[in-house]
Scaffold this motif. Sequence first.
Motif, PDB file in Angstrom:
ATOM      1  N   UNK A 438       0.827  -1.209   0.000  1.00 32.40           N
ATOM      2  CA  UNK A 438       0.000   0.000   0.000  1.00 32.40           C
ATOM      3  C   UNK A 438       0.862   1.260   0.000  1.00 32.40           C
ATOM      4  N   UNK A 439       2.063   1.196   0.606  1.00 33.78           N
ATOM      5  CA  UNK A 439       2.951   2.363   0.572  1.00 33.78           C
ATOM      6  C   UNK A 439       3.391   2.645  -0.853  1.00 33.78           C
ATOM      7  N   UNK A 442       0.626   4.241  -2.742  1.00 33.81           N
ATOM      8  CA  UNK A 442       0.448   5.637  -2.355  1.00 33.81           C
ATOM      9  C   UNK A 442       1.525   6.514  -2.981  1.00 33.81           C
ATOM     10  N   UNK A 445       0.660   7.170  -6.444  1.00 33.52           N
ATOM     11  CA  UNK A 445      -0.410   8.149  -6.538  1.00 33.52           C
ATOM     12  C   UNK A 445       0.143   9.567  -6.305  1.00 33.52           C
ATOM     13  N   UNK A 447       3.093  10.585  -6.842  1.00 36.25           N
ATOM     14  CA  UNK A 447       3.911  10.940  -8.001  1.00 36.25           C
ATOM     15  C   UNK A 447       3.020  11.506  -9.107  1.00 36.25           C
ATOM     16  N   UNK A 449       0.116  12.835  -8.723  1.00 38.13           N
ATOM     17  CA  UNK A 449      -0.395  14.114  -8.250  1.00 38.13           C
ATOM     18  C   UNK A 449       0.650  15.206  -8.477  1.00 38.13           C
ATOM     19  N   UNK A 450       1.916  14.878  -8.168  1.00 34.75           N
ATOM     20  CA  UNK A 450       3.001  15.842  -8.328  1.00 34.75           C
ATOM     21  C   UNK A 450       3.154  16.219  -9.786  1.00 34.75           C
ATOM     22  N   UNK A 452       0.848  16.200 -12.055  1.00 32.64           N
ATOM     23  CA  UNK A 452      -0.280  17.065 -12.415  1.00 32.64           C
ATOM     24  C   UNK A 452      -0.025  18.488 -11.926  1.00 32.64           C
ATOM     25  N   UNK A 453       0.469  18.598 -10.667  1.00 32.87           N
ATOM     26  CA  UNK A 453       0.730  19.915 -10.085  1.00 32.87           C
ATOM     27  C   UNK A 453       1.791  20.643 -10.898  1.00 32.87           C
ATOM     28  N   UNK A 454       2.801  19.886 -11.306  1.00 26.72           N
ATOM     29  CA  UNK A 454       3.889  20.484 -12.075  1.00 26.72           C
ATOM     30  C   UNK A 454       3.359  21.027 -13.400  1.00 26.72           C
ATOM     31  N   UNK A 456       0.348  21.891 -14.122  1.00 28.04           N
ATOM     32  CA  UNK A 456      -0.503  23.059 -13.910  1.00 28.04           C
ATOM     33  C   UNK A 456       0.327  24.290 -13.584  1.00 28.04           C
TER      34      UNK A 456
ATOM     35  N   UNK B  42       8.118  17.311  -4.518  1.00 25.79           N
ATOM     36  CA  UNK B  42       6.671  17.054  -4.492  1.00 25.79           C
ATOM     37  C   UNK B  42       5.825  18.014  -5.325  1.00 25.79           C
ATOM     38  N   UNK B  43       6.425  19.041  -5.914  1.00 21.99           N
ATOM     39  CA  UNK B  43       5.716  19.965  -6.815  1.00 21.99           C
ATOM     40  C   UNK B  43       4.554  20.710  -6.149  1.00 21.99           C
ATOM     41  N   UNK B  45       4.990  23.621  -4.984  1.00 25.00           N
ATOM     42  CA  UNK B  45       5.287  25.008  -5.344  1.00 25.00           C
ATOM     43  C   UNK B  45       5.051  25.946  -4.163  1.00 25.00           C
ATOM     44  N   UNK B 125      -0.952  26.592  -8.667  1.00 24.21           N
ATOM     45  CA  UNK B 125      -1.383  25.546  -9.587  1.00 24.21           C
ATOM     46  C   UNK B 125      -2.807  25.788 -10.105  1.00 24.21           C
ATOM     47  N   UNK B 144      -2.416  21.413  -3.848  1.00 23.93           N
ATOM     48  CA  UNK B 144      -1.219  20.732  -3.366  1.00 23.93           C
ATOM     49  C   UNK B 144      -0.980  20.974  -1.882  1.00 23.93           C
ATOM     50  N   UNK B 171      -3.655   3.270   3.805  1.00 22.93           N
ATOM     51  CA  UNK B 171      -2.397   2.532   3.795  1.00 22.93           C
ATOM     52  C   UNK B 171      -2.355   1.627   5.021  1.00 22.93           C
TER      53      UNK B 171
END
Lengths: 525, 183
Positions: A438-439, A442, A445, A447, A449-450, A452-454, A456, B42-43, B45, B125, B144, B171
Amino acid sequence: MIRQLFRYKGGVKLSDHKQESSSQPIQKVTLPKRLILPLQQHIGAPASAIVSVGERVLKGQMIAKSDGHISAPVHASTSGRVVEITDFAIPHPSGLKAPCIVIESDGNDAWCDHRKPVDDCHHYTPEQIREHIRHAGVVGLGGAGFPSFLKLTVGSERVVETLILNGAECEPFISCDDRLMRERAEEIIKGLMVMQHALVAKACVIGVEENKPEAAAALRSAISALAVEVEVVEVPTLYPTGGEKQLIKILTNKEIPPKTLPIEKRVVVHNVGTAAAVYRAICLGEPLISRVITIAGAVKKPGNYEIPFGISAAQLLEQVGIEEESVERIIHGGPMMGFALNTLDVPLIKTSNCLLVTDPNTVPLRNKQLALACIRCGSCADVCPINLLPQQLYWHSRAKDFDKAQDYNLFDCIECGCCDYVCPSQIPLVQYFRFAKTSIWQAEQDKKQAELAKERHEFRQFRIEREKAEKKARHKAKAAKVAAKNVGADDKKKAIEEAMARVKAKKQQQEANVSASKTEPGDNT
Amino acid sequence: MLSAIIVLTLLATVFGLILGFAAIRFKVEGDPIVDQIDSLLPQTQCGQCTYPGCRPYAQAIANAEANINQCPPGGETTMLALADLLGVDPLPLGAEHQAEPEATVAFIIEDTCIGCTLCIQACPVDAILGAAKQMHTVIESECTGCELCIPPCPVDCIIMQPVKQETRNWKWPYPVQTLELRK
């Protein structure tokens, strides 16, 4: 002809504890007043509710439709009124809440009129059968709950040689499949025939563990009564023979490589309970709204019960009778792969095959003593049915070195618990593996998300730059326009000045002329 | 003597041409190590590293201007990954940086929001939706948790909430043994 059987590596012999529950026939339960139906009772995306609070529903009516390809709909298990659609605790190791539809029963248990019974499944094409099974919300009833129609789909290039029905039921205490095979053998065989038709499978085999001779006999008599070609094979009693890949190995000697599906090796495995559910879906037109569950351990009336989905563990155990003072833990699923419930107010769902009530007298299958240091004895590797190295996986999972754990094929672990069972140091190995799995999910996931943030953020930077550039361009254009205007004004000014200069010049000339003419006479005089 | 000079000159010319060609043909745009560092961050920002965003911080690490332990949202995991990538010794996280930071998302109390758009301009973002004098809201799946929208808000209507625990993102806990002291 006697089929040659094969042996997979590993596995453990467990005392089966099935007698207490398998000696009684399947019993009905009293319908409770309130049924809680989680929107997710299967692997895949949760279903989305299609009823609203206050709406009247009938038994078998679809109340939530599947959302996406890997998903299954949910049907009302009785008639009544939808009173709530909100989050409730569900049977999940986390003990977290998830969206559920709550139905208050009206006591009539009235069926909806969508049922279309069909005597012969050959009226339908395989596609129609899959669609019906999908619509009926049938999922694998062995415990995992994978939507069944997906496992009844063959690609155009693939051929299914063997369709295996899994009646091994290798986990101790559980006997719901055993009772189902004994009492409803005909349903199972008919369901198997539907599955065979859908998969265009060449041969059908039912694997039953040797400790269930009555079940095998019942299946055989049903087969001869229906005059169909199905082979019932008694397989050795060993845990985890009921695992998909293990049963395939025993019956066909085929090994399924990591990350491949059995169908790629021309084999498909379904649970016997799923076959009975398919029979009900196709031949009776009834969706999946009930199942057989084993209640075992420290209860007054251990046995198998046919439950409507949504009945809570507390409501069921009340009917079965437990001594609350002495209860230690209530385990959902079997003693090897199940998990302890932290509340009894959870609904029982499509994947609930057993409730095991333990008290201090229950023989513990797994040690609960304090874990000691690993002595590197290697017993875990000897019993691992997947040929993994649990010891290596343990070191790396414990050190949170997930890359290394994946190098040792962590994701092939089926969490059967054999390594836990034999570990002389009582290390909770499977718990470490679950933590690691599960780690990793996660982290993946996070990664995503990061990324996507990058994306954007970069787009925002780009947008700000673009806006700046546009603003600049606008300013420039404006300045040019103003300049152009000014140029026009200058011309005018010049013209005026020139005109004025001309006028002035003219005037001067005139004055000069006048003075000249004035002086002339003076000169004359 | 002369032939040796000619041969060496020829060789030098040939190799020089090869090198010159390779320098143009296989030119690397930008610094690849910055990209590698950036992909580990982790982006969020959030700028808590004192640099305006993740990429500038990655640039600073690559230029050896910043330490690898300045990213609070990344926590220990990111620091160790950076140490691994760059082949440097892991550094202890500062007192204010937790080993495993809790993931949070911003939430706008819509009753209090006056629609000033200041938070929209602050969000790195574009995760806040709204227009002037209209109520704003946070797109939860894209937030974020950088907290950059909190200081500009004139009415303090933005709060940070922990990310909702669901069975989807749950988890299994790390196995912990409770020790009992025997007297």
